[in-house]
Scaffold this motif. Structure first.
Motif, PDB file in Angstrom:
ATOM      1  N   LEU A  35       2.060   6.856  -6.895  1.00 10.10           N
ATOM      2  CA  LEU A  35       1.102   7.901  -7.240  1.00 10.10           C
ATOM      3  C   LEU A  35       1.705   9.288  -6.994  1.00 10.10           C
ATOM      4  O   LEU A  35       1.488  10.218  -7.779  1.00 10.10           O
ATOM      5  N   ASN A  82      -1.540   1.092 -14.364  1.00  6.43           N
ATOM      6  CA  ASN A  82      -0.782   2.269 -13.932  1.00  6.43           C
ATOM      7  C   ASN A  82       0.662   2.216 -14.416  1.00  6.43           C
ATOM      8  O   ASN A  82       1.244   3.247 -14.777  1.00  6.43           O
ATOM      9  N   ASP A 138       0.833  -1.209   0.000  1.00  6.34           N
ATOM     10  CA  ASP A 138       0.000   0.000   0.000  1.00  6.34           C
ATOM     11  C   ASP A 138       0.865   1.257   0.000  1.00  6.34           C
ATOM     12  O   ASP A 138       0.524   2.265  -0.624  1.00  6.34           O
ATOM     13  N   ARG A 169       1.921  -7.200  -5.243  1.00  9.05           N
ATOM     14  CA  ARG A 169       0.507  -7.575  -5.424  1.00  9.05           C
ATOM     15  C   ARG A 169       0.395  -8.977  -6.030  1.00  9.05           C
ATOM     16  O   ARG A 169      -0.489  -9.757  -5.653  1.00  9.05           O
ATOM     17  N   GLU A 198      -6.709  -5.371  -7.906  1.00  3.70           N
ATOM     18  CA  GLU A 198      -5.650  -4.437  -7.531  1.00  3.70           C
ATOM     19  C   GLU A 198      -4.384  -4.681  -8.359  1.00  3.70           C
ATOM     20  O   GLU A 198      -3.682  -3.735  -8.736  1.00  3.70           O
ATOM     21  N   THR A 199      -4.095  -5.951  -8.646  1.00  7.08           N
ATOM     22  CA  THR A 199      -2.940  -6.280  -9.488  1.00  7.08           C
ATOM     23  C   THR A 199      -3.141  -5.732 -10.892  1.00  7.08           C
ATOM     24  O   THR A 199      -2.218  -5.147 -11.489  1.00  7.08           O
ATOM     25  N   GLU A 251       5.383  -2.480  -6.659  1.00 11.78           N
ATOM     26  CA  GLU A 251       4.028  -2.770  -6.180  1.00 11.78           C
ATOM     27  C   GLU A 251       3.447  -3.968  -6.918  1.00 11.78           C
ATOM     28  O   GLU A 251       2.809  -4.837  -6.317  1.00 11.78           O
ATOM     29  N   TRP A 300       5.767   1.417  -9.267  1.00  8.78           N
ATOM     30  CA  TRP A 300       4.681   0.583  -9.799  1.00  8.78           C
ATOM     31  C   TRP A 300       5.174  -0.856  -9.989  1.00  8.78           C
ATOM     32  O   TRP A 300       4.441  -1.810  -9.702  1.00  8.78           O
ATOM     33  N   PHE A 358       2.194   1.889  -3.446  1.00  9.34           N
ATOM     34  CA  PHE A 358       1.163   2.529  -4.266  1.00  9.34           C
ATOM     35  C   PHE A 358       1.164   4.043  -4.050  1.00  9.34           C
ATOM     36  O   PHE A 358       1.105   4.824  -5.008  1.00  9.34           O
ATOM     37  N   LYS A 359       1.238   4.472  -2.793  1.00  6.39           N
ATOM     38  CA  LYS A 359       1.215   5.902  -2.493  1.00  6.39           C
ATOM     39  C   LYS A 359       2.453   6.603  -3.053  1.00  6.39           C
ATOM     40  O   LYS A 359       2.362   7.731  -3.554  1.00  6.39           O
ATOM     41  N   ARG A 410      -5.039  -3.193 -11.809  1.00  7.20           N
ATOM     42  CA  ARG A 410      -4.944  -1.722 -11.789  1.00  7.20           C
ATOM     43  C   ARG A 410      -3.480  -1.277 -11.773  1.00  7.20           C
ATOM     44  O   ARG A 410      -3.123  -0.278 -12.410  1.00  7.20           O
ATOM     45  N   THR A 411      -2.650  -2.023 -11.049  1.00 10.79           N
ATOM     46  CA  THR A 411      -1.232  -1.682 -11.006  1.00 10.79           C
ATOM     47  C   THR A 411      -0.589  -1.875 -12.375  1.00 10.79           C
ATOM     48  O   THR A 411       0.250  -1.070 -12.798  1.00 10.79           O
TER      49      THR A 411
END
Length: 271
Positions: A121, A160, A114, A143, A153-154, A139, A136, A117-118, A156-157
């Protein structure tokens, strides 16, 4: 403090009891022995690198290094707000400390992932896309281990990460990421889920960048059809898709078709 970057440590990043009289005494003792120094700006501290190393060695000898590593990670993740452009002043001071604390970490858990991720971003908002790509990727690895390759979530990563490499002009890598995310969304959530359609639109964008206009048009039409059905014709995401389709038609000099679509979507609804 020995787990953080040595410069400009904000007091607000220390444990939640950092504002008690007991904490005040502890900080006073550290300052008195010159283990830390307080900056002119109140409640911001520096710590010498040798002091950090000595403390880390002491914790290791006491068998407490792992315990404190986990405590520090939880505190940083707890204190670090979800990065947004408008709140940049709030999280910018935490960024180097989160990055420093994560360096060299080989184990993964929900807290660290987590926090990655922050950080990713944050670097994206700052336009530091190479740094964002690194976060990324870390992460994504975490994930994948914790939640599996098909978890939302994987996926989305992956999307990204595609965005990060696209912003660096690496279109072939970005296309591979978007295709991987799109395939995963289709299997997990179906062809008309908003996340699936977002991946489709992203793929169309990268195909357009690579001048593969016919392929991009096919993807944009598919995404537009899905968004009109799921989100409605007036949703902002649908409008984005319409604009992308119009642009791709105009790049193929099909101006009449582009004009027809523009008129169709802007036609006022009957009262």
């Amino acid at each position: 403090m020995c787990f953080l970057s040595e410069k400009a440590i904000p007091r607000s990043l220390l444990p939640q009891g950092a504002w008690t009289l007991e904490a005040e005494d502890a900080l006073g003792t550290l300052k008195a022995y010159a283990f830390i120094t307080e900056r002119e700006e109140s409640d911001v501290y520096d710590i010498h690198r040798l002091v950090q190393l000595a403390m880390m060695n002491w914790l290791d000898k006491q068998g407490e290094l792992g315990k404190w590593t986990e405590k520090v990670m939880r505190r940083i993740e707890e204190a670090f707000p979800l990065p947004e452009y408008d709140s940049k002043r709030e999280w910018l001071g935490y960024l180097p400390h989160a990055r420093h604390a994560l360096d060299g970490q080989t184990t993964v858990d929900d807290v660290k992932v987590d926090l990655l991720f922050k950080l990713a971003l944050s670097f994206t908002i700052l336009g530091q896309y190479r740094e964002a790509e690194t976060m990324w990727r870390r992460e994504l690895e975490g994930r994948g281990k914790l939640q599996g390759p098909s978890h939302p979530e994987t996926l989305r990563t992956i999307n990204n990460l595609g965005n990060a490499v696209q912003n660096q002009g690496e279109y072939e890598k970005a296309e591979a990421m978007y295709r991987r995310a799109l395939e995963g969304w289709e299997k997990a959530l179906g062809p008309d889920h908003p996340d699936t359609l977002t991946s489709a639109n992203n793929l169309g964008t990268i195909l357009s960048e690579r001048r593969e206009y016919e392929k991009a048009e096919t993807i944009f039409r598919r995404a537009l059809e899905g968004r009109e059905k799921v989100l409605g014709p007036d949703h902002p995401d649908t409008h984005v898709n319409v604009d992308n389709l119009i642009k791709i038609l105009e790049k193929q000099e099909r101006h009449e078709e582009a004009g027809e679509i523009r008129l169709r979507v802007r036609k006022p609804s009957p009262s």
